[in-house]
Design a protein around this motif. Structure first.
Motif, PDB file in Angstrom:
ATOM      1  N   TYR A   1      17.727 -59.045  37.762  1.00  0.00           N
ATOM      2  CA  TYR A   1      17.868 -58.255  36.542  1.00  0.00           C
ATOM      3  C   TYR A   1      18.195 -56.800  36.848  1.00  0.00           C
ATOM      4  O   TYR A   1      17.804 -56.268  37.869  1.00  0.00           O
ATOM      5  N   THR A   2      18.863 -56.196  35.900  1.00  0.00           N
ATOM      6  CA  THR A   2      19.067 -54.759  35.974  1.00  0.00           C
ATOM      7  C   THR A   2      18.485 -54.061  34.750  1.00  0.00           C
ATOM      8  O   THR A   2      18.430 -52.852  34.704  1.00  0.00           O
TER       9      THR A   2
ATOM     10  N   MET B   1       3.801 -61.521  30.076  1.00  0.00           N
ATOM     11  CA  MET B   1       3.058 -60.457  30.762  1.00  0.00           C
ATOM     12  C   MET B   1       2.867 -60.777  32.236  1.00  0.00           C
ATOM     13  O   MET B   1       2.706 -61.929  32.621  1.00  0.00           O
ATOM     14  N   VAL B   2       2.850 -59.717  33.034  1.00  0.00           N
ATOM     15  CA  VAL B   2       2.436 -59.754  34.433  1.00  0.00           C
ATOM     16  C   VAL B   2       1.411 -58.651  34.594  1.00  0.00           C
ATOM     17  O   VAL B   2       1.581 -57.552  34.042  1.00  0.00           O
TER      18      VAL B   2
ATOM     19  N   LEU C   1       8.893 -50.998  24.945  1.00  0.00           N
ATOM     20  CA  LEU C   1       7.948 -52.113  24.848  1.00  0.00           C
ATOM     21  C   LEU C   1       8.316 -53.057  23.706  1.00  0.00           C
ATOM     22  O   LEU C   1       8.221 -54.277  23.842  1.00  0.00           O
ATOM     23  N   LEU C   2       8.712 -52.491  22.583  1.00  0.00           N
ATOM     24  CA  LEU C   2       9.067 -53.307  21.430  1.00  0.00           C
ATOM     25  C   LEU C   2      10.286 -54.183  21.713  1.00  0.00           C
ATOM     26  O   LEU C   2      10.384 -55.303  21.219  1.00  0.00           O
ATOM     27  N   GLU C   3      11.204 -53.682  22.531  1.00  0.00           N
ATOM     28  CA  GLU C   3      12.402 -54.435  22.900  1.00  0.00           C
ATOM     29  C   GLU C   3      12.155 -55.419  24.035  1.00  0.00           C
ATOM     30  O   GLU C   3      12.933 -56.359  24.224  1.00  0.00           O
ATOM     31  N   ALA C   4      11.095 -55.227  24.789  1.00  0.00           N
ATOM     32  CA  ALA C   4      10.856 -55.982  26.019  1.00  0.00           C
ATOM     33  C   ALA C   4      10.550 -57.451  25.759  1.00  0.00           C
ATOM     34  O   ALA C   4       9.942 -57.814  24.753  1.00  0.00           O
ATOM     35  N   ASP C   5      10.968 -58.258  26.716  1.00  0.00           N
ATOM     36  CA  ASP C   5      10.577 -59.669  26.751  1.00  0.00           C
ATOM     37  C   ASP C   5       9.351 -59.835  27.658  1.00  0.00           C
ATOM     38  O   ASP C   5       8.502 -60.679  27.403  1.00  0.00           O
ATOM     39  N   VAL C   6       9.303 -59.010  28.713  1.00  0.00           N
ATOM     40  CA  VAL C   6       8.221 -59.084  29.698  1.00  0.00           C
ATOM     41  C   VAL C   6       7.611 -57.699  29.860  1.00  0.00           C
ATOM     42  O   VAL C   6       8.326 -56.719  30.058  1.00  0.00           O
TER      43      VAL C   6
ATOM     44  N   THR D   1      16.966 -60.788  30.047  1.00  0.00           N
ATOM     45  CA  THR D   1      15.563 -60.460  29.880  1.00  0.00           C
ATOM     46  C   THR D   1      15.332 -58.967  30.079  1.00  0.00           C
ATOM     47  O   THR D   1      15.818 -58.381  31.039  1.00  0.00           O
ATOM     48  N   LYS D   2      14.593 -58.363  29.153  1.00  0.00           N
ATOM     49  CA  LYS D   2      14.251 -56.945  29.253  1.00  0.00           C
ATOM     50  C   LYS D   2      12.819 -56.835  29.757  1.00  0.00           C
ATOM     51  O   LYS D   2      11.908 -57.439  29.195  1.00  0.00           O
ATOM     52  N   VAL D   3      12.648 -56.038  30.815  1.00  0.00           N
ATOM     53  CA  VAL D   3      11.341 -55.904  31.459  1.00  0.00           C
ATOM     54  C   VAL D   3      10.908 -54.447  31.431  1.00  0.00           C
ATOM     55  O   VAL D   3      11.687 -53.552  31.765  1.00  0.00           O
TER      56      VAL D   3
END
Length: 177
Positions: A32-33, A116-117, A76-81, A2-4
């Protein structure tokens, strides 16, 4: 994995909303890292403005040589969260942080259906944060994001109360899958 992406919007180093973001990130790092964090109002990059053409009402994109376009948008475009963290200013998120969020507009379709958080800290009460809660619900609905969690840290001047909200942020970070 997961990418955050974490985007903060407070000009105060070690302020209440930064403490929430830090605690969330510490919890997140247990699993995650792949984390990218942009502290939007702490002196990095150039100011962000919506520019208008000579014709009234015609918006144009901001040139892609600025930091948001070069670094933040690709992440952001690559992010999952996507994690948005703001301080409370006059019953709303502050204008500079909103300017970063407004930059999402050119990428609405590519940013749809992410997770989203949202976290906010302020010296006001929960009722003082009602306008922000509505704003975030509408943004979340519009973007078709799945809300993973929200924290509204009211009375953040109270260190004990803020510590409890920071603990919740840590736990929320740990829970991201």
């Amino acid at each position: 994995m997961t990418k955050v992406v974490i985007i903060t919007g407070s000009p105060h180093f070690n302020g209440a909303s930064q403490k929430l973001a830090d605690s969330f990130e510490w919890g997140l790092k247990e699993n995650y890292t792949n984390i990218y964090r942009y502290d939007g109002l702490q002196g990095e990059g150039e100011p962000h403005f919506l520019q208008l053409e000579n014709a009234p009402g015609m918006e144009v994109g901001i040139p892609n040589h600025d930091l948001i376009e070069r670094k933040v948008i690709p992440k952001l475009l690559e992010a999952d969260v996507i994690v948005l963290v703001s301080s409370l200013y006059y019953f709303e998120i502050n204008a500079q942080f909103k300017a970063v969020i407004d930059r999402f507009y050119d990428y609405n379709h590519e940013l749809k259906d992410k997770k989203m958080v949202f976290m906010m800290a302020g010296y006001g009460t929960q009722e003082d944060m009602d306008a922000v809660k509505l704003h975030i619900r509408k943004l979340n609905q519009y973007m078709r994001w799945q809300m993973l969690g929200e924290i509204y840290a009211d009375d953040s001047w109270n260190e004990e109360k803020l510590a409890n909200f920071a603990k919740k942020a840590y736990e929320l970070g740990k829970s991201i899958k």
